[in-house]
Design an enzyme around this catalytic site. Structure first.
Site, PDB file in Angstrom:
ATOM      1  N   TYR A  18      69.671 -56.836  92.190  1.00 32.75           N
ATOM      2  CA  TYR A  18      70.770 -55.990  91.728  1.00 32.75           C
ATOM      3  C   TYR A  18      71.738 -55.604  92.843  1.00 32.75           C
ATOM      4  O   TYR A  18      72.767 -54.979  92.579  1.00 32.75           O
ATOM      5  CB  TYR A  18      70.215 -54.699  91.106  1.00 32.75           C
ATOM      6  CG  TYR A  18      69.375 -54.919  89.879  1.00 32.75           C
ATOM      7  CD1 TYR A  18      69.942 -55.337  88.681  1.00 32.75           C
ATOM      8  CD2 TYR A  18      67.995 -54.709  89.914  1.00 32.75           C
ATOM      9  CE1 TYR A  18      69.169 -55.535  87.545  1.00 32.75           C
ATOM     10  CE2 TYR A  18      67.214 -54.901  88.781  1.00 32.75           C
ATOM     11  CZ  TYR A  18      67.811 -55.320  87.601  1.00 32.75           C
ATOM     12  OH  TYR A  18      67.032 -55.515  86.471  1.00 32.75           O
ATOM     13  N   HIS A  25      77.213 -53.171  88.600  1.00 37.72           N
ATOM     14  CA  HIS A  25      76.526 -51.963  88.118  1.00 37.72           C
ATOM     15  C   HIS A  25      76.004 -51.109  89.274  1.00 37.72           C
ATOM     16  O   HIS A  25      75.709 -49.924  89.079  1.00 37.72           O
ATOM     17  CB  HIS A  25      75.359 -52.385  87.217  1.00 37.72           C
ATOM     18  CG  HIS A  25      75.129 -51.488  86.047  1.00 37.72           C
ATOM     19  ND1 HIS A  25      76.113 -50.717  85.449  1.00 37.72           N
ATOM     20  CD2 HIS A  25      73.997 -51.235  85.321  1.00 37.72           C
ATOM     21  CE1 HIS A  25      75.608 -50.038  84.437  1.00 37.72           C
ATOM     22  NE2 HIS A  25      74.321 -50.329  84.337  1.00 37.72           N
ATOM     23  N   ASN A  79      68.451 -46.085  83.734  1.00 36.40           N
ATOM     24  CA  ASN A  79      68.224 -45.345  82.498  1.00 36.40           C
ATOM     25  C   ASN A  79      67.536 -44.001  82.690  1.00 36.40           C
ATOM     26  O   ASN A  79      67.479 -43.203  81.755  1.00 36.40           O
ATOM     27  CB  ASN A  79      67.398 -46.190  81.521  1.00 36.40           C
ATOM     28  CG  ASN A  79      68.163 -47.409  81.043  1.00 36.40           C
ATOM     29  OD1 ASN A  79      69.276 -47.672  81.480  1.00 36.40           O
ATOM     30  ND2 ASN A  79      67.565 -48.161  80.143  1.00 36.40           N
ATOM     31  N   ASP A 105      79.943 -47.075  87.914  1.00 38.01           N
ATOM     32  CA  ASP A 105      80.880 -48.139  87.578  1.00 38.01           C
ATOM     33  C   ASP A 105      81.537 -47.826  86.240  1.00 38.01           C
ATOM     34  O   ASP A 105      80.982 -47.115  85.412  1.00 38.01           O
ATOM     35  CB  ASP A 105      80.153 -49.489  87.501  1.00 38.01           C
ATOM     36  CG  ASP A 105      79.024 -49.483  86.474  1.00 38.01           C
ATOM     37  OD1 ASP A 105      78.120 -48.620  86.609  1.00 38.01           O
ATOM     38  OD2 ASP A 105      79.036 -50.313  85.547  1.00 38.01           O
ATOM     39  N   ASN A 115      74.463 -46.081  80.427  1.00 42.46           N
ATOM     40  CA  ASN A 115      73.093 -45.580  80.279  1.00 42.46           C
ATOM     41  C   ASN A 115      72.723 -44.534  81.319  1.00 42.46           C
ATOM     42  O   ASN A 115      71.971 -43.597  81.033  1.00 42.46           O
ATOM     43  CB  ASN A 115      72.100 -46.738  80.327  1.00 42.46           C
ATOM     44  CG  ASN A 115      72.156 -47.593  79.075  1.00 42.46           C
ATOM     45  OD1 ASN A 115      72.505 -47.104  78.000  1.00 42.46           O
ATOM     46  ND2 ASN A 115      71.829 -48.862  79.202  1.00 42.46           N
TER      47      ASN A 115
END
Length: 209
Positions: free
Chosen positions: A37, A42, A88, A113, A134
């Site tokens: 990631y 994100h 989340n 973001d 989220n």
């Protein structure tokens, strides 16, 4: 007088003086942990905090529910948090460190973001919807309020129908990478302004830049 009382009763300074909460700030960059990631859109929250910490010669250390770095900005203590809870459950880490460090909500800033803004556009707001994000959904649920400072970093919306998740979890393209360093510098300036000048002045100066 304090020295006299301290010598007389053996009290520590902490019993007489508490940290000024208005000198402490919590900046939370949203993202997901893991190498896969690292360079995704994100994870811009992590990337902004990495840039700020680097500029201030600070380093992140693993702590409860996230990685933490502390920077000093003209007498203000700024706690930078990269939650390790995954996007989340971002609210869990935020609430823990707010309570632990006794940082008031007005001194908290969330970096996220935003696909509704063109790439690199900066926007600071004091309230609003979660926009389907989220991380912001969980924060709003934990705080039971939509009134908190959020710094939205535009990542654009160059994706087809049904491809939103792939887009935000995708890596920066070549053009974005070329422009990112300058945008991260500007983002760090926004955070410093938030800490030193306050949210309203910062919104007027940086929104849309």
């Amino acid at each position: 007088m304090f020295e006299f009382l301290k010598s007389l009763f053996g009290f520590k300074k902490a019993y007489f003086e508490e940290d000024d909460p208005m000198k402490k700030f919590l900046i939370v960059g949203l993202g997901n942990i893991g190498a896969e990631y690292l360079e995704t859109r994100h994870n811009i929250g992590f990337k902004v905090l990495d840039a700020l910490a680097s500029q201030e010669s600070a380093s992140f250390e693993s702590a409860r529910l996230g990685d933490i770095a502390t920077v000093k900005i003209k007498g203000k203590s700024v706690l930078c948090l990269k939650p390790s809870t995954y996007m989340n459950l971002s609210g869990k880490a935020l609430k823990y460190w707010m309570d632990k460090e006794k940082i008031p909500l007005q001194n908290v800033l969330i970096i996220t973001d935003d696909i509704n803004l063109p790439f690199g556009t900066l926007r600071l707001k004091t309230k609003g919807s979660n926009g389907g994000h989220n991380g912001l959904k969980d924060i709003q649920n934990v705080l039971q309020s939509s009134k908190y400072n959020r710094f939205r970093f535009g990542v654009g919306a160059d994706f087809g129908k049904g491809r939103q998740v792939d887009y935000v979890l995708g890596n920066w393209n070549e053009t974005e990478r070329e422009q990112l360093e300058e945008r991260l510098q500007k983002s760090s300036e926004l955070i410093r302004s938030f800490v030193l000048a306050g949210v309203n002045i910062t919104m007027n100066q940086f929104n849309g830049t």
